[in-house]
Design an enzyme around this catalytic site. Structure first.
Site, PDB file in Angstrom:
ATOM      1  N   LYS A  87      32.433  62.707 -33.440  1.00  0.00           N
ATOM      2  CA  LYS A  87      33.690  63.290 -33.922  1.00  0.00           C
ATOM      3  C   LYS A  87      34.878  62.945 -33.027  1.00  0.00           C
ATOM      4  O   LYS A  87      36.010  62.879 -33.489  1.00  0.00           O
ATOM      5  CB  LYS A  87      33.553  64.810 -34.035  1.00  0.00           C
ATOM      6  CG  LYS A  87      32.492  65.268 -35.027  1.00  0.00           C
ATOM      7  CD  LYS A  87      32.964  65.129 -36.453  1.00  0.00           C
ATOM      8  CE  LYS A  87      31.904  65.592 -37.456  1.00  0.00           C
ATOM      9  NZ  LYS A  87      32.272  65.284 -38.845  1.00  0.00           N
ATOM     10  N   GLU A 109      39.616  71.823 -39.205  1.00  0.00           N
ATOM     11  CA  GLU A 109      38.512  72.653 -39.690  1.00  0.00           C
ATOM     12  C   GLU A 109      37.293  72.275 -38.876  1.00  0.00           C
ATOM     13  O   GLU A 109      37.230  71.187 -38.317  1.00  0.00           O
ATOM     14  CB  GLU A 109      38.261  72.351 -41.165  1.00  0.00           C
ATOM     15  CG  GLU A 109      37.370  71.115 -41.442  1.00  0.00           C
ATOM     16  CD  GLU A 109      37.988  69.781 -41.019  1.00  0.00           C
ATOM     17  OE1 GLU A 109      39.215  69.737 -40.812  1.00  0.00           O
ATOM     18  OE2 GLU A 109      37.246  68.783 -40.885  1.00  0.00           O
ATOM     19  N   SER A 379      24.095  60.904 -34.402  1.00  0.00           N
ATOM     20  CA  SER A 379      25.520  61.255 -34.412  1.00  0.00           C
ATOM     21  C   SER A 379      25.924  62.272 -33.351  1.00  0.00           C
ATOM     22  O   SER A 379      27.074  62.320 -32.942  1.00  0.00           O
ATOM     23  CB  SER A 379      25.909  61.765 -35.803  1.00  0.00           C
ATOM     24  OG  SER A 379      25.097  62.860 -36.172  1.00  0.00           O
TER      25      SER A 379
HETATM   26  C1  LIG Z   1      26.584  65.756 -34.823  1.00  0.00           C
HETATM   27  C2  LIG Z   1      27.112  65.705 -36.209  1.00  0.00           C
HETATM   28  N1  LIG Z   1      26.629  64.794 -37.061  1.00  0.00           N
HETATM   29  C3  LIG Z   1      27.062  64.717 -38.337  1.00  0.00           C
HETATM   30  C4  LIG Z   1      28.007  65.588 -38.833  1.00  0.00           C
HETATM   31  C5  LIG Z   1      28.400  65.480 -40.269  1.00  0.00           C
HETATM   32  O1  LIG Z   1      29.650  64.955 -40.487  1.00  0.00           O
HETATM   33  P1  LIG Z   1      29.864  63.476 -41.026  1.00  0.00           P
HETATM   34  O2  LIG Z   1      29.068  63.328 -42.272  1.00  0.00           O
HETATM   35  O3  LIG Z   1      31.316  63.402 -41.276  1.00  0.00           O
HETATM   36  O4  LIG Z   1      29.434  62.533 -39.978  1.00  0.00           O
HETATM   37  C6  LIG Z   1      28.545  66.557 -37.975  1.00  0.00           C
HETATM   38  C7  LIG Z   1      29.573  67.488 -38.474  1.00  0.00           C
HETATM   39  O5  LIG Z   1      29.929  68.455 -37.934  1.00  0.00           O
HETATM   40  C8  LIG Z   1      28.091  66.615 -36.639  1.00  0.00           C
HETATM   41  O6  LIG Z   1      28.568  67.519 -35.784  1.00  0.00           O
END
Ligand SMILES: Cc1ncc(COP(=O)(O)O)c(C=O)c1O
Lengths: 394, 263
Positions: A87, A109, A379
């Site tokens: 993020k 948000e 992620s």
């Molecule tokens: C670690 C992590 N992965 C994935 C996501 C999902 O978001 P996005 O689909 O935009 O990657 C989030 C959202 O808060 C997150 O904190």
């Protein structure tokens, strides 16, 4: 007329009140100018290196690969980026745009709290005022991130309307933005919302895919056969996919939140539940939305706050129609089990969101040959989820 | 002359907003009938949506209750028909967010709405850039009901011109940068804003968002062709033990505040 394409096939667009249209136009202009401005790019890249710690590593998951007995598995380590998730890439990029536009305040948000923490961090770094809207349900399940945001100087405003989760936090952030649009930027955290957000967020997250492609060629000596990422709004997925989208032989797989199981109706699988996941308009964009027959937005459920959202980014809707990417889902149970597996085999505590991607790896790798390769985008890290996991495992 | 044109024969007009289904369907129909028969010149009939992002707390809560009590697009259109059966003959403009209309089927929605007796539409999340699809769908109806265009204090002159050029029915001028809800004071710049709009159109210019009292309505009525009262109407009537009586009184008070200005 927009400067950049404002739709992805039939998806996307700008379904917002007139009050916000001039701000979207201003944002698009600022983004287009910044993209062409070498000084902006240098500043962004410098922060990515010196502040975020990029490039994030690529890790070969030896024990997980051995355990599953099929494809070789590589992890793109966004969990090691500053603040613990991808993020921050987008938050910093947009915050630099905010400075460029001469605004002084951001609203954001957050679901899992990772985007809220990233926004609060970018605001502290660049001297901006920051207000984060967060649903009461999410505040309870992602408490450590609430403290982090406050420590970073942000104001966290609890949202008690609707389902008290990410969807409602976005509603409140937009309401704040409509009211204060002259000096406030809405720092949207995923590849959703009205144009130009899906494009801006993809651009700032595309660093994941660019790095990963280079690292794969260097470390593994080949491109992956399959790239897997979890899909909430879709920002980490679109970021990593964008590095491979032109490599036609690379299979792209997005993993939605299957919650308690598609058949129970308690999930956030927009693509996975054709009876309720239909094309509609929510939060300024046309895309697949979980809704009832009357067009009311459905309640969603996922053990991971970051995937608990009824709509998916519009570019994913197009990639799915084109069959350039495939989408599947993992249940809460599968994600929790994948969470533990990664802890035990690799010494990495993943975010519950990312655990959904790992769950798909666990299903998929054994069906592949040993000379094949999977890249999974990790992620984020799971520190924020310890309370939830302890509760769920008991 | 259609109902909207007839309503603007004498200006400024009084235009309350009230959502169908709040506090329950039967009461809302009675309330709208009472507003219509006691001084409203045009009514914005609200359709409920789970995620009303342009609305403040009062309308959010009211439409949420309407949904909890089971309001649907279909029931809302039946209620419009019922209002016509009861002899309500002022313009009824349906105001709602886009997704429920899409889910119903856009052409079918417009056709059924017109058949029920609706005269036009306000869709707050449909700016000029996205309105072609809707406007084309209205062409299929013999009445060609207008999609009312909205302008805001943040609209540039360039946008005002482009939006006002194609305006049908009237212009909905949002008086404040913000969501719906009562405001204590009226912005000093409103006169200037209205003049900016009038430079681009001869369509009636109606002002809404934040108008709560008959005094404010009178003040705005000196500048605008119509005064839209939403949150205050919903709050007064919804919070009353006798909603229909309150509606009668509410309409009569606003209408009388505007009556000396009407010509
Ligand atoms: C670690 C992590 N992965 C994935 C996501 C999902 O978001 P996005 O689909 O935009 O990657 C989030 C959202 O808060 C997150 O904190």
């Amino acid at each position: 007329m927009t400067l950049l394409p404002h739709k992805f096939g039939p998806y996307g667009g700008q379904f917002v009140p007139e009050t916000l249209m001039p701000a979207l136009i201003e944002l698009e202009e600022a983004f287009v100018a910044a993209r062409a401005d070498a000084a902006f790019q240098t500043e962004f890249n410098k922060l990515m290196a010196s502040f975020v710690g990029r490039p994030t590593p690529l890790t070969y998951a030896r024990r997980l690969s051995e355990k599953l007995g099929g494809a070789q598995i590589y992890l793109k380590r966004e969990d090691l980026a500053h603040t613990g998730a991808h993020k921050i890439n987008n938050a910093l990029g947009q915050a630099l745009l905010v400075k460029r536009m001469g605004k002084r305040r951001i609203v954001a948000e957050t679901g899992a709290g990772q985007h809220g923490v990233a926004s609060a961090t970018a605001a502290a770094l660049l001297g901006l005022e920051c207000v984060v809207y967060m649903g009461e349900v999410d505040i309870a399940r992602q408490e450590p991130n609430v403290f982090r945001m406050k420590l970073l100087g942000a104001e966290v405003r609890p949202v008690s309307s609707g389902t008290k989760t990410l969807k409602d936090a976005i509603n409140e952030a937009i309401r704040d933005w409509v009211t204060n649009v002259r000096d406030t930027h809405y720092l949207l955290g995923s590849a959703l919302g009205p144009h130009p957000y899906p494009t801006i967020v993809r651009e700032f997250q595309s660093v994941i895919g660019r790095e990963a492609r280079e690292q794969m060629l260097l470390d593994a000596g080949c491109l992956p056969d399959t790239v897997i990422a979890c899909v909430g709004g879709g920002s980490n997925a679109i970021g990593v996919f964008s590095g491979f989208v032109n490599d036609e032989q690379v299979e792209l797989i997005g993993v939605e939140a299957g919650g308690s199981g598609i058949e129970t109706g308690k999930h956030a699988a927009r693509f996975g539940d054709p009876s309720r996941g239909r094309v509609g308009v929510i939060h300024g964009t046309r895309t697949y939305v979980l809704q009832d027959e009357d067009g009311q937005i459905a309640e969603t459920h996922s053990v991971s706050a970051g995937l608990d959202y009824p709509a998916v980014g519009p570019e994913h809707a197009l990639m799915r129609d084109n069959e350039r990417a495939f989408y599947t889902s993992a249940t809460d149970e599968e994600a929790l089990s994948a969470f533990q597996t990664l802890c035990h085999t690799e010494g990495i505590i993943p975010a519950l969101e990312s655990s959904h991607a790992v769950a798909e790896v666990i299903k998929k790798a054994p069906t592949m040959r040993k000379d094949q390769v999977i890249l999974v985008n990790l992620s984020g890290r799971g520190d924020k989820d310890l309370n939830t996991v302890i509760k769920e495992l008991n | 002359m259609n109902r909207i044109e007839t309503a603007f024969q004498k200006k400024p007009i009084f235009m309350p907003y009230f959502p169908l289904g709040y506090p329950d369907l039967e009461t809302s129909v009675n309330v709208i009938e009472a507003l219509a028969k006691n001084g409203a010149d045009l009514i914005e009939v609200g359709l409920s949506f789970s995620d009303p992002l342009a609305d403040g707390p009062v309308i959010q809560q009211a439409t949420q209750i309407a949904l909890e009590k089971g309001i649907t697009v279909k029931k809302s259109l039946e209620a419009v028909k019922e209002l016509r059966n009861r002899g309500v003959d002022i313009p009824l403009i349906l105001m709602g967010y886009y997704n429920p209309m899409l889910a119903y089927g856009l052409e079918r929605f417009i056709r059924d709405a017109v058949e029920a007796g609706a005269d036009g539409f306000i869709v707050p999340d449909l700016p000029m850039e996205e309105s072609d699809e809707f406007v084309e769908a209205t062409h299929a109806s013999p009445l060609q009901p207008p999609l009312i265009q909205m302008l805001a204090p943040t609209s540039t002159d360039e946008r005002m011109e482009a939006i006002a050029r194609n305006a049908k029915g009237f212009i909905y001028l949002v008086s404040v940068t913000g969501v719906t809800g009562e405001r204590r004071e009226i912005s000093n710049d409103l006169g200037e804003l209205i003049n900016r709009v009038r430079a681009h159109t001869s369509a009636p210019v109606c002002v809404g968002f934040g108008i709560s009292t008959p005094e404010q309505a009178k003040q705005i009525g000196q500048l605008a062709d119509g005064v839209i009262v939403g949150s205050s109407c919903v709050k007064m009537i919804g919070g009353s033990p006798k909603p229909v009586e309150t509606a009668k009184q509410f309409a009569a008070e606003f209408r009388s505040a505007l009556s000396e200005l009407r010509k």
